[in-house]
Design a protein around this motif. Structure first.
Motif, PDB file in Angstrom:
ATOM      1  N   LYS A   1       8.662  28.877  50.060  1.00 38.05           N
ATOM      2  CA  LYS A   1       9.189  28.198  51.249  1.00 38.05           C
ATOM      3  C   LYS A   1       9.372  29.211  52.384  1.00 38.05           C
ATOM      4  N   ILE A   2       9.884  30.398  52.066  1.00 38.34           N
ATOM      5  CA  ILE A   2      10.072  31.435  53.094  1.00 38.34           C
ATOM      6  C   ILE A   2       8.722  31.865  53.667  1.00 38.34           C
ATOM      7  N   VAL A   3       7.718  32.049  52.793  1.00 38.15           N
ATOM      8  CA  VAL A   3       6.379  32.422  53.259  1.00 38.15           C
ATOM      9  C   VAL A   3       5.845  31.354  54.213  1.00 38.15           C
ATOM     10  N   GLU A   4       5.973  30.099  53.810  1.00 43.15           N
ATOM     11  CA  GLU A   4       5.474  28.992  54.619  1.00 43.15           C
ATOM     12  C   GLU A   4       6.149  28.951  55.988  1.00 43.15           C
ATOM     13  N   LEU A   5       7.477  29.081  56.000  1.00 47.05           N
ATOM     14  CA  LEU A   5       8.216  29.065  57.270  1.00 47.05           C
ATOM     15  C   LEU A   5       7.804  30.244  58.159  1.00 47.05           C
ATOM     16  N   ARG A   6       7.662  31.415  57.547  1.00 45.50           N
ATOM     17  CA  ARG A   6       7.283  32.619  58.304  1.00 45.50           C
ATOM     18  C   ARG A   6       5.901  32.457  58.928  1.00 45.50           C
ATOM     19  N   LYS A   7       4.963  31.952  58.128  1.00 45.67           N
ATOM     20  CA  LYS A   7       3.591  31.802  58.625  1.00 45.67           C
ATOM     21  C   LYS A   7       3.491  30.719  59.692  1.00 45.67           C
ATOM     22  N   LYS A   8       4.299  29.665  59.588  1.00 50.38           N
ATOM     23  CA  LYS A   8       4.298  28.621  60.618  1.00 50.38           C
ATOM     24  C   LYS A   8       4.732  29.176  61.966  1.00 50.38           C
ATOM     25  N   ARG A   9       5.557  30.206  61.934  1.00 45.54           N
ATOM     26  CA  ARG A   9       6.018  30.855  63.172  1.00 45.54           C
ATOM     27  C   ARG A   9       5.117  32.028  63.566  1.00 45.54           C
ATOM     28  N   ASN A  10       4.044  32.242  62.797  1.00 45.38           N
ATOM     29  CA  ASN A  10       3.116  33.356  63.048  1.00 45.38           C
ATOM     30  C   ASN A  10       3.828  34.702  63.076  1.00 45.38           C
ATOM     31  N   LEU A  11       4.721  34.902  62.115  1.00 46.96           N
ATOM     32  CA  LEU A  11       5.466  36.160  62.015  1.00 46.96           C
ATOM     33  C   LEU A  11       4.949  36.971  60.840  1.00 46.96           C
ATOM     34  N   THR A  12       4.922  38.278  61.008  1.00 49.97           N
ATOM     35  CA  THR A  12       4.642  39.171  59.888  1.00 49.97           C
ATOM     36  C   THR A  12       5.933  39.378  59.103  1.00 49.97           C
ATOM     37  N   GLN A  13       5.810  39.931  57.912  1.00 50.60           N
ATOM     38  CA  GLN A  13       7.017  40.267  57.146  1.00 50.60           C
ATOM     39  C   GLN A  13       7.883  41.240  57.933  1.00 50.60           C
ATOM     40  N   GLU A  14       7.261  42.190  58.573  1.00 51.25           N
ATOM     41  CA  GLU A  14       8.001  43.192  59.351  1.00 51.25           C
ATOM     42  C   GLU A  14       8.792  42.520  60.477  1.00 51.25           C
ATOM     43  N   GLN A  15       8.160  41.604  61.201  1.00 53.35           N
ATOM     44  CA  GLN A  15       8.827  40.925  62.315  1.00 53.35           C
ATOM     45  C   GLN A  15      10.009  40.079  61.835  1.00 53.35           C
ATOM     46  N   LEU A  16       9.791  39.294  60.766  1.00 55.10           N
ATOM     47  CA  LEU A  16      10.867  38.445  60.268  1.00 55.10           C
ATOM     48  C   LEU A  16      12.009  39.283  59.696  1.00 55.10           C
TER      49      LEU A  16
END
Length: 143
Positions: free
Chosen positions: A6-21
């Motif tokens: 779920k976290i991966v999905e939410l992050r990718k929907k916002r076009n964020l990298t792991q570093e940014q999030l």
């Protein structure tokens, strides 16, 4: 869907990298990576921060259908030989507060750990029910 997915999905929907999030949440990229891989899970405060950031409810984040299948024994066995900070319910262990402890042994009832106090190493055995949290401390070699 797992919490990590779920976290991966939410992050990718916002076009964020792991570093940014991770920067936006005030955590390390490694912590976020561990959440996404399902190695660890955010605590309730971190989950609230994630929910707030993505403007969703905690229920939406955790998907109430999420099943966590783990045993205390497996979790504790994974802590052996790790450096941790321990939080405890008893004031009898104030000497441990803020110190890095190494977990020597662990079972469903007790945890044996050591820590340095001045120039000596002290070993303690504590009832597992007195420990409220373990926070793994990364060594310089792990970074």
């Amino acid at each position: 869907m797992t919490l990590g997915n779920k976290i991966v999905e939410l992050r990718k929907k916002r076009n964020l990298t792991q570093e940014q999030l991770s920067e936006k949440l005030g955590i390390t990229r490694q912590t976020l990576s561990n959440w996404e891989k399902g190695i660890t899970n955010p605590d309730i405060i971190q989950a609230k921060n994630i929910s707030s950031f993505f403007k969703i409810t905690l229920d939406d984040l955790t998907d109430n259908k999420l099943e966590i299948n783990c045993s205390k024994k497996n979790i504790l066995c994974n802590l052996v030989n790790k450096n941790c900070n321990l939080d405890m319910l008893s004031d009898d262990y104030n000497e441990v507060f803020g110190k890095v402890c190494t977990i020597l042994e662990a079972n469903d009832e007790f945890v044996k750990f050591s820590f340095k106090d001045k120039n000596k190493v002290i070993e303690k055995l504590v009832d597992i029910n007195l420990i409220t949290s373990f926070r793994i401390v990364e060594s310089e070699n792990d970074k």
